[in-house]
Design a protein around this motif. Structure first.
Motif, mmCIF file in Angstrom:
data_model
loop_
_atom_site.group_PDB
_atom_site.id
_atom_site.type_symbol
_atom_site.label_atom_id
_atom_site.label_comp_id
_atom_site.label_asym_id
_atom_site.label_seq_id
_atom_site.Cartn_x
_atom_site.Cartn_y
_atom_site.Cartn_z
ATOM 1 N N ILE B 31 -42.403 -6.532 25.027
ATOM 2 C CA ILE B 31 -43.549 -7.718 24.698
ATOM 3 C C ILE B 31 -43.026 -8.747 23.891
ATOM 4 O O ILE B 31 -41.763 -8.853 23.345
ATOM 5 C CB ILE B 31 -44.724 -6.961 23.971
ATOM 6 C CG1 ILE B 31 -44.395 -6.603 22.361
ATOM 7 C CG2 ILE B 31 -45.197 -5.727 24.610
ATOM 8 C CD1 ILE B 31 -45.665 -6.436 21.494
ATOM 9 N N LEU B 60 -44.745 -6.744 29.310
ATOM 10 C CA LEU B 60 -46.033 -7.244 29.248
ATOM 11 C C LEU B 60 -45.878 -8.445 30.403
ATOM 12 O O LEU B 60 -45.493 -9.448 29.878
ATOM 13 C CB LEU B 60 -46.229 -7.495 27.998
ATOM 14 C CG LEU B 60 -47.843 -7.636 27.538
ATOM 15 C CD1 LEU B 60 -48.595 -6.128 28.002
ATOM 16 C CD2 LEU B 60 -47.919 -7.682 26.010
ATOM 17 N N PHE B 86 -50.726 -1.606 28.655
ATOM 18 C CA PHE B 86 -49.999 -1.205 27.279
ATOM 19 C C PHE B 86 -50.940 -0.163 26.934
ATOM 20 O O PHE B 86 -50.305 0.858 26.073
ATOM 21 C CB PHE B 86 -50.089 -2.407 26.281
ATOM 22 C CG PHE B 86 -49.332 -2.593 24.918
ATOM 23 C CD1 PHE B 86 -48.902 -1.360 24.487
ATOM 24 C CD2 PHE B 86 -49.123 -3.484 24.598
ATOM 25 C CE1 PHE B 86 -48.262 -1.280 23.463
ATOM 26 C CE2 PHE B 86 -48.675 -3.758 23.127
ATOM 27 C CZ PHE B 86 -48.139 -2.629 22.619
#
Lengths: 141, 100, 130
Positions: B31, B60, B86
């Motif tokens: 991320i 992500l 997530f």
């Protein structure tokens, strides 16, 4: 104490320290969490890897930079019922350090006539992998 | 276990440590600046390739888009997920380790 | 499922608070419970109501306050970290004889024990930081 704390849940807390002391204050505030956490009757262990191993270097003296010398606080870990301090061997070696460069941390074993025992366990990356995977709550500082 | 890496592998060693200390069967999620680790021609691609043998690797999408990284720049085998994904990964894995 | 969220960085310099916000929102949308969002280190700076970001930017603190109101979230700012950084509520103002307070709506100041307790109670603790 709130009712949750009387619920009798005991989890394995692992404090993972990967940062050097002094340049940032993550190490100091991380240590504060571990000491507070020790009062909660949980299983507490500390892990030092990467630059985190510098936190345990002996002979730290911050007088000349005017910051708080919290390194003495590590010696209190044993008094707070923290009995396991893991240091990753590979992280030490990559930084040209060995166990002899670290502060001698001890705890008094109440099950063994209060004998002083070493807190620090130098472990391999493989062992550290297992320690991380077997913990319940991971706090990173 | 779900491992979350939020640093560029070109700046910090978080991805490297995560790879060294995560077990087979775990999931690594990239991320924030961690998404640069998923670039197919980047230096970290070898590390990610090794992970893909026995670990799941996700990235992500919101953070990719923000950084202008199109999905054809991502290594094959790396799954692009969104924030809902997530959350699902965090539910699926009993623990979350953030390599800050 | 019960989540606890830890935010270790302040707003605007790091993405941590934004990521934590989006994760929290996504978890709530899926019907999960977020039992506490704990702000530590520079993360305590998310809890001051005195920030004024430009109008075309997101308002990190207000966004947390609004989410807290909508979902009855427990936003906790660590007292020790807050004292160091000047995040003050009415009690702290009196206790430390300060001339003002700045805590934002929906945030409260409490001890580190609240983080440990969240770690014990929650099924998952997810940390956002630098």
């Amino acid at each position: 104490m709130s009712e949750e704390l009387q619920s009798g849940i005991v989890k394995k807390f692992l404090y993972i320290n990967r940062r050097a002391p002094h340049g940032t204050n993550y190490a100091q505030e991380g240590l504060e969490v571990a000491l507070i956490g020790a009062a909660f009757d949980q299983d507490v262990a500390m892990a030092y890897l990467d630059d985190g191993v510098f936190q345990l270097k002996s002979g730290q003296d911050t007088k000349a930079i005017g910051t708080k010398n919290f390194s003495a606080t590590y010696r209190a870990l044993g008094d707070y019922d923290v009995k396991l301090v893991y240091v990753e061997r590979e992280s030490l070696e990559r930084r040209g350090l060995s166990e002899d460069d670290l502060m001698p941390l001890v705890y008094e074993d109440e099950d063994d006539d209060w004998e002083e025992k070493p807190l620090i366990h130098v472990v391999s990356a493989g062992e550290m992998q297992k320690i991380i995977s077997e913990s319940d709550v991971l706090l990173n500082f | 276990m779900l491992h979350v890496v939020n640093k560029s592998p070109f700046e910090k060693n978080c991805l490297e440590s995560c790879v060294r200390l995560s077990q087979a069967g775990s999931c690594i999620l990239l991320i924030e600046d961690g998404v640069y680790g998923a670039l197919f021609n980047g230096e970290a691609s070898e590390e990610i390739q090794t992970c893909l043998k026995d670990r799941k690797v996700c990235v992500l999408g919101e953070d990719l888009q923000a950084r202008g990284i199109e999905s054809d720049r991502i290594m094959s085998g790396v799954e692009v997920i969104d924030y809902a994904g997530f959350v699902r990964l965090a539910v699926e894995h009993p623990k979350v380790q953030s390599w800050l | 499922m019960k989540f606890a969220i830890l935010v270790n960085e302040g707003p605007y310099t790091h993405q941590a608070s934004d990521s934590a916000f989006h994760f929290t929102q996504a978890a709530l949308e899926q019907g999960h419970q977020v039992i506490r969002v704990f702000f530590y280190h520079d993360g305590v700076n998310n809890g001051t109501r005195l920030t004024t970001p430009p109008q075309d930017d997101r308002h990190v603190t207000n966004r947390w306050s609004e989410l807290a109101e909508k979902h009855d979230l427990d936003l906790v700012v660590c007292v020790a970290a807050a004292q160091r950084r000047g995040v003050v509520d009415e009690d702290e103002q009196k206790r430390n004889s300060k001339d003002a307070n700045n805590i934002a709506d929906g945030f409260r100041i409490s001890g580190l024990g609240q983080l440990i307790e969240a770690g014990i109670q929650a099924d998952r603790l997810v940390t956002f930081g630098d």
